[in-house]
Design an enzyme around this catalytic site. Structure first.
Site, short mmCIF file in Angstrom:
data_model
loop_
_atom_site.label_atom_id
_atom_site.label_comp_id
_atom_site.label_asym_id
_atom_site.label_seq_id
_atom_site.Cartn_x
_atom_site.Cartn_y
_atom_site.Cartn_z
N LYS A 54 43.94 48.66 23.80
CA LYS A 54 43.99 47.20 23.94
C LYS A 54 43.90 46.53 22.57
O LYS A 54 44.69 45.64 22.25
CB LYS A 54 42.85 46.71 24.85
CG LYS A 54 43.13 46.94 26.32
CD LYS A 54 41.93 46.69 27.21
CE LYS A 54 42.27 47.06 28.64
NZ LYS A 54 41.13 47.11 29.56
N GLN A 98 35.12 45.65 29.52
CA GLN A 98 35.71 46.81 30.19
C GLN A 98 34.83 47.25 31.36
O GLN A 98 33.62 47.41 31.21
CB GLN A 98 35.88 47.96 29.17
CG GLN A 98 36.57 49.19 29.72
CD GLN A 98 38.04 48.97 30.07
OE1 GLN A 98 38.70 48.09 29.52
NE2 GLN A 98 38.55 49.75 30.99
N ASP A 121 40.81 38.31 32.02
CA ASP A 121 40.91 39.28 33.11
C ASP A 121 41.10 38.58 34.46
O ASP A 121 41.40 39.23 35.45
CB ASP A 121 39.61 40.08 33.18
CG ASP A 121 39.79 41.55 32.91
OD1 ASP A 121 40.94 42.01 32.83
OD2 ASP A 121 38.77 42.24 32.81
N1 GUN Z 1 38.91 48.80 34.00
C1 GUN Z 1 40.05 49.27 34.53
N2 GUN Z 1 40.98 48.28 34.60
C2 GUN Z 1 40.40 47.17 34.10
C3 GUN Z 1 40.83 45.84 33.91
O1 GUN Z 1 41.96 45.43 34.22
N3 GUN Z 1 39.93 44.99 33.38
C4 GUN Z 1 38.68 45.40 33.04
N4 GUN Z 1 37.83 44.49 32.52
N5 GUN Z 1 38.23 46.62 33.20
C5 GUN Z 1 39.09 47.50 33.73
#
Ligand code: GUN
Length: 298
Positions: A54, A98, A121
């Site tokens: 990311k 995350q 998100d």
């Molecule tokens: N863990 C797996 N997919 C995601 C996501 O799209 N956002 C977040 N914050 N954590 C994740």
């Protein structure tokens, strides 16, 4: 029928290019560099890989990427303190924590602490509620990245989704629920199926669009797919083959389903790359909103 492959990797690369151009325009015209803060608590190897990717892609798009990697024993109070500082930081337009978080931290309290304007998100109650209430027209708030990416692939593959029977298998906050809302906005007739659903194969067989987000490897069988359906596979399960090599497999039995479907996303290379590309998209839009600009067409 042999299904055509929906190439999420290629679509995501194009989306990242368009985001990069939107970032460059914002810098040139307004002197604003979008910034994304990614917070990881603990040392889960899969999460570390996601977070690194990311931040790398954020910087490649010309944005500022801020990594916050905290030890697994970080307290909830300390994490809330960091969220407070990121909320107040004008260089940060998007915050992603995350998931999953270690068990001693309540994800719901952390997500609730993120400023909804920076919740790229789309997981906060405010943004999830906005999605439920949104009418037609552009969405001017962050929408959860994985379902947003699935919708982009569906529209690219099918054009109009209006009137289609859609089934979303899985009811998570991260994917299933927002996915269903997005499909309703596109005038689909939507079924949300889950672990207690009766006759899941029968319901799947009626669907023109099937989105699988169960996290259970190859749970959706080929003879559950309606001939000519479009299949989006959100699942990513890591399995170790007898030769010791690791492989990623989806929620759908890909070989069997591709003999029946019209189009299908592969795993890997389908939905996965779309999630990060949509995160970058949400971040540049959040940066634009922070100075009162309308969403860019990306
Ligand atoms: N863990 C797996 N997919 C995601 C996501 O799209 N956002 C977040 N914050 N954590 C994740």
């Amino acid at each position: 029928m042999t299904a055509s492959i929906i190439d999420g990797k290629a679509y995501a690369a194009g989306l990242r290019e368009r985001v990069t151009r939107a970032v460059a325009a914002l810098k040139a015209e307004r002197g604003l560099t979008p910034g994304l803060a990614v917070v990881l608590v603990g040392d889960d190897p899969a999460s570390q890989v996601y977070v690194r990717s990311k931040t790398k892609q954020t910087r490649e798009a010309g944005m500022a990427g801020f990594d916050h990697v905290l030890p697994a024993n970080t307290s909830e109070v300390a994490l809330l303190g960091l969220i407070g500082r990121l909320n107040a930081d004008p260089a940060v337009h998007g915050i992603l924590v995350q998931l999953p978080l270690p068990g001693h931290i309540a994800s719901s309290r952390i997500i609730a602490a993120i400023d909804p304007a920076k919740d790229v998100d789309g997981l906060s109650a405010t943004n999830a509620g906005r999605l439920v209430q949104a009418g037609a027209g552009p969405l001017d708030f962050p929408v959860a990245c994985t379902p947003l990416g699935c919708l982009m692939l569906l529209k690219d593959s099918l054009g109009s989704l209006s009137g289609a029977d859609a089934i979303v298998v899985g009811r998570s906050t991260l994917v299933g629920k927002p996915m269903a809302q997005l499909l309703v906005r596109e005038d689909c007739t939507v079924t949300i199926a889950h672990s207690r659903t009766r006759d899941l194969p029968g319901l799947c067989r009626r669907a023109d669009i099937l989105v699988a987000a169960t996290g259970r490897a190859e749970m959706i069988k080929g003879d559950w797919i309606k001939p000519g359906a479009t299949v989006i596979d959100v699942g990513i399960t890591r399995v170790t083959r007898p030769d010791g090599k690791q492989r990623l497999i989806g929620d759908v039995d890909f070989a069997a389903a591709s003999a029946v479907a019209r189009a299908i996303t592969p795993v890997p290379g389908g939905v996965g790359p779309m999630t990060v590309a949509c995160l970058l998209h949400n971040t540049v839009q959040a940066a634009r909103r922070s100075i009162g600009l309308p969403p860019a067409t990306i």
